[in-house]
Structures are given as C-alpha cells and as structure tokens.
Enzyme design. Structure first.
Site, short mmCIF file in Angstrom:
data_model
loop_
_atom_site.label_atom_id
_atom_site.label_comp_id
_atom_site.label_asym_id
_atom_site.label_seq_id
_atom_site.Cartn_x
_atom_site.Cartn_y
_atom_site.Cartn_z
N GLU A 153 0.82 -1.22 0.00
CA GLU A 153 0.00 0.00 0.00
C GLU A 153 0.85 1.26 0.00
O GLU A 153 0.81 2.08 0.94
CB GLU A 153 -0.95 0.01 1.19
CG GLU A 153 -2.03 -1.03 1.10
CD GLU A 153 -3.13 -0.85 2.14
OE1 GLU A 153 -2.91 -0.15 3.14
OE2 GLU A 153 -4.22 -1.40 1.93
N GLU A 308 -6.74 -7.68 0.04
CA GLU A 308 -7.12 -7.60 1.45
C GLU A 308 -8.58 -7.21 1.57
O GLU A 308 -9.05 -6.31 0.87
CB GLU A 308 -6.32 -6.49 2.16
CG GLU A 308 -4.88 -6.76 2.39
CD GLU A 308 -4.23 -5.58 3.13
OE1 GLU A 308 -4.93 -4.83 3.83
OE2 GLU A 308 -3.02 -5.39 2.96
C1 GAL Z 1 -4.16 -2.28 5.16
C2 GAL Z 1 -2.74 -2.77 5.31
C3 GAL Z 1 -2.64 -4.00 6.19
C4 GAL Z 1 -3.47 -3.83 7.44
C5 GAL Z 1 -4.88 -3.52 7.04
C6 GAL Z 1 -5.82 -3.36 8.19
O1 GAL Z 1 -4.19 -0.94 4.87
O2 GAL Z 1 -2.18 -3.08 4.06
O3 GAL Z 1 -1.29 -4.23 6.51
O4 GAL Z 1 -2.93 -2.79 8.19
O5 GAL Z 1 -4.90 -2.32 6.32
O6 GAL Z 1 -7.12 -3.04 7.76
#
Ligand code: GAL
Length: 669
Positions: A153, A308
């Site tokens: 990210e 994610e």
């Molecule tokens: C994303 C990040 C992850 C984790 C996640 C939590 O932004 O890539 O490492 O922090 O959020 O929602």
C-alpha cells in the site's frame, strides 16, 4: 517471459496476509493444516518482515522464512512473497536518519509505527534494492513462489515528504519537466502575486504559506510525489525482473485513494490487486462495487485480485461494525462477479500484540475451528474451488465512466467557485444509477479507447489536456452517446483556464457555452422541469447559452429560471448531453434509463431491488452471478429457453431461480 496470472494460479486465489514471524514456530504447522482445510491456496508472506530478516545491516537470516515456505508448499499453499520493504527497521534510520520522511512543519517521522521512510531518500532506495536482491536470489527457485508482492500500500499513510532531499528531487523533477525557469514561470503563471522565480533553488514546497497556494505548483507537487513513489516501486520491479523474469509482480492498491495515479501504475504491474474495507454502516456496498469496476479497468479489463478485505471488522474506525453472518461471503462474490480472480484477507491469524490485535482475521483469537468467522471462511474457500474455468473471464460493459486522477487533484484544489465539490461523489452519483440497474460499467481515462462502448459518462471532467476533447468528439461522431456534467472542460493540464468561453474545448461537441457559474448555498435547492415533470437540484447551476444544443430540462426558479439546465446536441452520428447542475437521483435515473433503452443496453436479467447481477465471459462460457443483498428470498425469471448449470448447487436450472436472502447463485451457460 512473465507468466500469465491464470497460468500461475489457474483457479480463484483464496487466502490472506500471513505473518508467521509474529508467532511461535509451533503454530506454523497448525496454520498450514487449517489453511488446507479452509481451501487456502495463496498467502502473502513477509510484508512487514524487514527487521526480522535483517536484524543488523547486511546480516540476513532467511532460515525461518525458508521453513515457512517449505511448510506452506508441502500443504499446497502458494506464496505471494513480499519484498519486505514496507516498514524499515530501526537500525536503518538510526544509522541513516536521512531515510526518514519529514512532515510539513519540518519534523521528521519516527520509528515505532510503519511506512516512515522518504520515497526520495537515496539511502533508502539503496537499502531497498539490496534487500530485494537478497530476497529474489534466495527464493527465485522455490516452488512455493507464485508472485512478488512489492512493498505494501504505497503512500497509504504518507504520500508527501518535505525533507531537504525531497526538495532537491522536486527541483530536479521540475527541471526535467520544464527545461528552463522561464518555461516554468509561464506554466505556473507566476506573474500572479509576484511569484516569479529566477533560479531553480528559489522554488519551495507549496506548504507553510500565508494564504492560497499556487494551484499549478500544487498540482506539480502531487505529480512529483506520485512519480517519486512510483520510482521506488520501479526500482524493486527492475531487480525482480532481472532475477525472476517469469514471476508476476504487483503492489496492492487502495480504496478511494487519491495520491497515486493508478492508471499509470497499472501499466507497470502484471496484476492489479487492491484492498477493500467497506464500512458495514454504509449498507449494500456499492462503493466497493465501483472500486472493483475501476480496478478491473486499470488494465483494460484484466481480472484483478482483492488482496485484502476483512472477515468481520477492522479496528481503525471510531466504531468498528462487524459484517453480519453471510455478508462477507456475499461481498466476496460481488468481488468475483466484477472481475476478481482472487479473494484474500488481512489477515490469516488474528494478532496477539501490536496496533492491529483487534482487527478481524480468518482465524480468530479463540483459535476455534467452529467459530462463525472461521466456518464462513472455510465455506467460501471450498465453494470457490467449484468455479473452475472462471479465472481469466472478462466483463461485458457497453458503458464507461471517464475517470482521471489528475482531474481529481486539480478539481479539488482550493479557490474554486464551490469549494466542497467532491470528484468521487460526482462519479459515485452516476455510477450508482448504473449499479442499481445492474448495467456493467468500465472506467476509462479521458484519452482511453472508447471504441467498445455505446454510452460514456464524464462526470465533472474539469481538466481537459490538449487533444483529449478529440477523443470524446470522435466517440460521439461515430455514434456514441456522451453525458458530460457541470464544471467540465474548464482547465488545462497546468490548471490554467481554457479561454474562449466555458467549456472551451467541449463547446462545439456540446453545442453550448456556459456564461457563468451559479453555485448554490448549502441549504439552497432549485427545481428543474423535464418533460413536464419536476425534479430537485442543488449545489450548482450553470448559466447556459445554447449554440446548437436543445434544452431537455430547464430551471424553474431563481434569476436564471427557464434557462437550460440539461441539454442534448446531435453531433455526427451520436449525441452529447450536458448536465449543468447537480440533479437528484430520480432525475439521473430517468435520464440514464431513457438513454439505455434507446441504445438497447440492458442488464443480463431483470431483478428486484438490491439484487446484484453481473456476468463474466470466457471464449465459450458465460458466468452469471445473482447476488441477493435482501433479507428475503427472491425469485427471478431466467432467459427463455436457456438451461443453466448452477455451480454451487451442482444442478441444472431453467425458467426461474429462487435465491435465498444474503445468498448467491452462479449460473454457467
Ligand atoms: C491495510 C494494510 C494492512 C493492514 C490492514 C488493516 O491498509 O495493508 O497491513 O494494516 O490495512 O485493515
């Protein structure tokens, strides 16, 4: 030659971020067994491992990661291996403080969280390169390695840096772009407020100013930071390509993320991946759907991975609502329906320590295989195995929405006639109408290829760079229907006004000129009349003078009453429509439905409200997704004479299908 994603992962990828370094080794085997049981076939490893892999400068210990990769491979789990550069170790900034990013006020960020590096630091770039070389050489032949996950990210917490090194880099970037200081003065309009520069080293960051910044300077700073972070990505990519030329590479994108121009980035990625965290408070996640469509469009319709999402709830909102039973599964199918070939989570096992210990995961703190969350994960993972043949399938859109990051930056700069206009909200407004009608939508850049579309919408396209108007003109000339909304065609790529009557580059295409803008106060509304019907409008009114276009709606009140509010203009074989105000949803629905009907563009099936329908196609098959977001079952009429195979139920269906509440049917025909 880099392998195609569907060669590397022939079926839908399912898994999540896996952080074994946060756990005792005794847990790893249990993890792998549970993964196998849950249908996991891909995990992202080592994203935040730098300080564990390299405890001291140059002293790398890969032994634990070797064991992790071996265990995963033995259990049939592939690895999306991170380059581990997302969060630099403490020794690096102690030894080389110049790697730290600096805030607007000149204070450096510190170690103790993550992403505290300056993308412009040469020392940081060097350290990254060294680590990536080591990683790539170590794992280039490991059978678990499926793809490279570069950094994480980019820009998420920190997309601006005000260090001395960043300032020098900014000046270099400007020299490259403008060649001479006189050219820069022209392009920044520096005769305004006595801002002329004689030397490059007089130029500063557009911050810490008594009042309004120079918008051209600000725009260039945004471009510069996008390019700086992108260079950092490209440094890693180059190393990986050299050592592992056949392994796909990518980084993970974000949700509603303004600082990085993802259309540009996607050209350097083998796979678009992104992270989505819709707030359950928003109800049916149509914004999440829009971003799927945007992500799919970044590489011309190539399927993306959702890298994610969360099983239950995040921990970074003020109040973190949990997805209700079935919602995670349902929203995941929305991902797949819209072109997702990967459904992944942050993270595999819920953390024990650190800032994210209350963030949901695939395996909760209880470690209970009967927990609701793990059971839902397991159900989905095993169901997805039944979608063989789907990976690689494409969308079917005949409608496109123009989307442009630089426009987003420029239109939201201060000093505008209305300073609370949100570009994304304007885009959402049009998107919503198509989404609710189950009309597939792609996104395109203003100079993108429009040949495959019948209907294009350009919401608030404030910035039109040289020649982009020709692309829109050509589309309409060839028979396309175009909607352009208010405050479009106003500025050029420097954020200088296109003179010659607004919207100068679009005047002949739209058959009108806008003589004045009349923004409305917060509580002000007006009415427009279209075909004798009245609709509410707010925010903005254009004072339009027709130059060949015809009014199809007029304002009813205020000093511009009876003036055109919405117009249509025949142009070549097609038509262009201009919406010179911010209309209510019911007006947009009526306008858009009328156009779709005329163009004979329709949803794959008729469906009741809150039933999401989308189709993906391969050379010989169509996959039809019916996603019921309602709390009641729905029965839907299928296409006459077609016999479908229901993938999840494993039986044939025809005529009608009943889909339970919060459930999905995937039909192949
Ligand atoms: C994303 C990040 C992850 C984790 C996640 C939590 O932004 O890539 O490492 O922090 O959020 O929602």
């Amino acid at each position: 030659m880099v392998k195609r994603i569907d060669e590397v992962m022939p079926r839908i990828a399912f898994g999540g971020d896996y952080n074994p370094e946060q756990w005792d080794e005794s847990v790893w085997l249990e993890d792998a067994k549970l993964m196998q049981e849950a249908g996991v076939n891909l995990v992202s490893v080592a994203i935040f491992s730098w300080s564990v892999l390299e405890r001291e400068e140059g002293k790398l210990d890969f032994s634990w990661l070797d064991r992790v990769l071996d265990i995963l491979h033995d259990h049939g789990v592939g690895v999306s291996l991170a380059t581990a550069t997302a969060s630099p170790p403490a020794w690096l900034s102690k030894e080389y403080p110049e790697v730290l990013a600096v805030q607007e006020n000149g204070v450096p960020y510190q170690i103790g969280s993550r992403q505290h590096y300056s993308p412009n630091s040469k020392r940081f770039r060097y350290a990254v390169k060294q680590l990536v070389k080591e990683m790539a050489n170590r794992y280039k032949d490991h059978s678990a390695l499926k793809m490279w996950h570069i950094n994480n990210e980019y820009g998420c917490h920190l997309a601006e840096c005000y260090s001395d090194e960043s300032l020098s880099a900014f000046r270099e970037w400007l020299k490259n772009r403008y060649q001479t200081i006189e050219n820069l003065n022209q392009k920044w309009g520096t005769n305004f407020w006595s801002q002329r520069y004689n030397e490059w080293d007089e130029i500063q960051f557009p911050v810490n100013l008594p009042t309004f910044y120079n918008p051209s300077q600000k725009l260039d700073y945004k471009r510069f930071m996008n390019d700086a972070i992108f260079d950092l990505y490209k440094i890693e990519k180059e190393v990986l390509r050299e050592i592992t030329p056949d392994i796909p590479v990518f980084t993970n994108f974000m949700y509603e993320f303004k600082p990085l121009n993802y259309f540009g980035w996607a050209k350097e990625m083998d796979l678009v991946t992104w992270d989505s965290y819709p707030d359950p408070r928003e109800g049916k996640p149509y914004r999440h759907a829009m971003h799927h469509d945007l992500m799919r469009s970044l590489k011309n319709g190539q399927p993306f991975y959702l890298m994610e999402q969360v099983t239950s709830h995040v921990n970074w909102r003020d109040i973190n609502l949990t997805k209700k039973p079935g919602e995670m599964r349902l929203w995941s199918y929305s991902t797949v329906a819209r072109g997702g070939d990967g459904v992944m989570y942050f993270q595999w096992r819920q953390g024990k320590a650190g800032a994210e210990k209350f963030h949901g995961a695939m395996v909760p703190h209880s470690n209970d295989p009967n927990s609701r969350v793990y059971q839902e994960v397991k159900q989905l993972g095993n169901e997805l195995k039944q979608l063989d043949g789907l990976a690689g399938a494409r969308g079917t859109a005949k409608v496109a929405i123009v989307f442009d990051w630089e426009n987003w930056w420029a239109v939201e700069h201060e000093g505008k006639p209305h300073n609370r206009l949100s570009y994304l909200d304007q885009v959402y407004q049009y998107y919503r109408s198509f989404y609710e009608k189950n009309i597939a939508v792609d996104f395109v850049e203003p100079n993108g290829n429009l040949a495959d579309y019948q209907f294009v919408v350009a919401p608030m396209l404030y910035m039109i760079r040289d020649g982009e108007e020709n692309n829109l003109e050509q589309f309409v000339k060839n028979g396309g229907t175009l909607i352009v909304s208010f405050f479009s065609g106003i500025a050029d790529e420097q954020d200088h006004i296109h003179l010659g009557g607004y919207p100068a580059p679009l005047r002949s295409l739209l058959g009108l000129t806008v003589e004045e803008f009349a923004p409305m106060a917060d509580d002000e509304i007006n009415t427009i009349v279209a075909n004798g019907e009245k609709f509410t409008v707010n925010t903005w009114a254009d004072i339009i003078k027709l130059e060949g276009a015809k009014a199809i709606a007029t304002f009813k009140e205020n000093w511009y009453q009876d003036n055109p509010a919405v117009t249509i203009h025949r142009y070549g074989q097609g038509s262009s429509i201009y919406v010179g105000t911010n209309p209510s949803d019911d007006y947009l629905d009526q306008l858009i439905s009328g156009i779709l009907q005329q163009l004979e563009v329709s949803a794959p099936l008729d469906a009741p409200k809150d039933v999401e329908i989308a189709e993906r196609v391969t050379n010989d098959k169509r996959y039809l997704f019916i996603i019921n977001h309602n709390t009641d079952p729905v029965t839907i009429a299928l296409k006459e004479g077609v016999v479908y195979q229901d993938c999840l139920q494993g039986k044939q269906v025809s005529q009608t299908i009943t889909v339970q509440n919060t459930d999905v049917a995937i039909l192949v025909y």
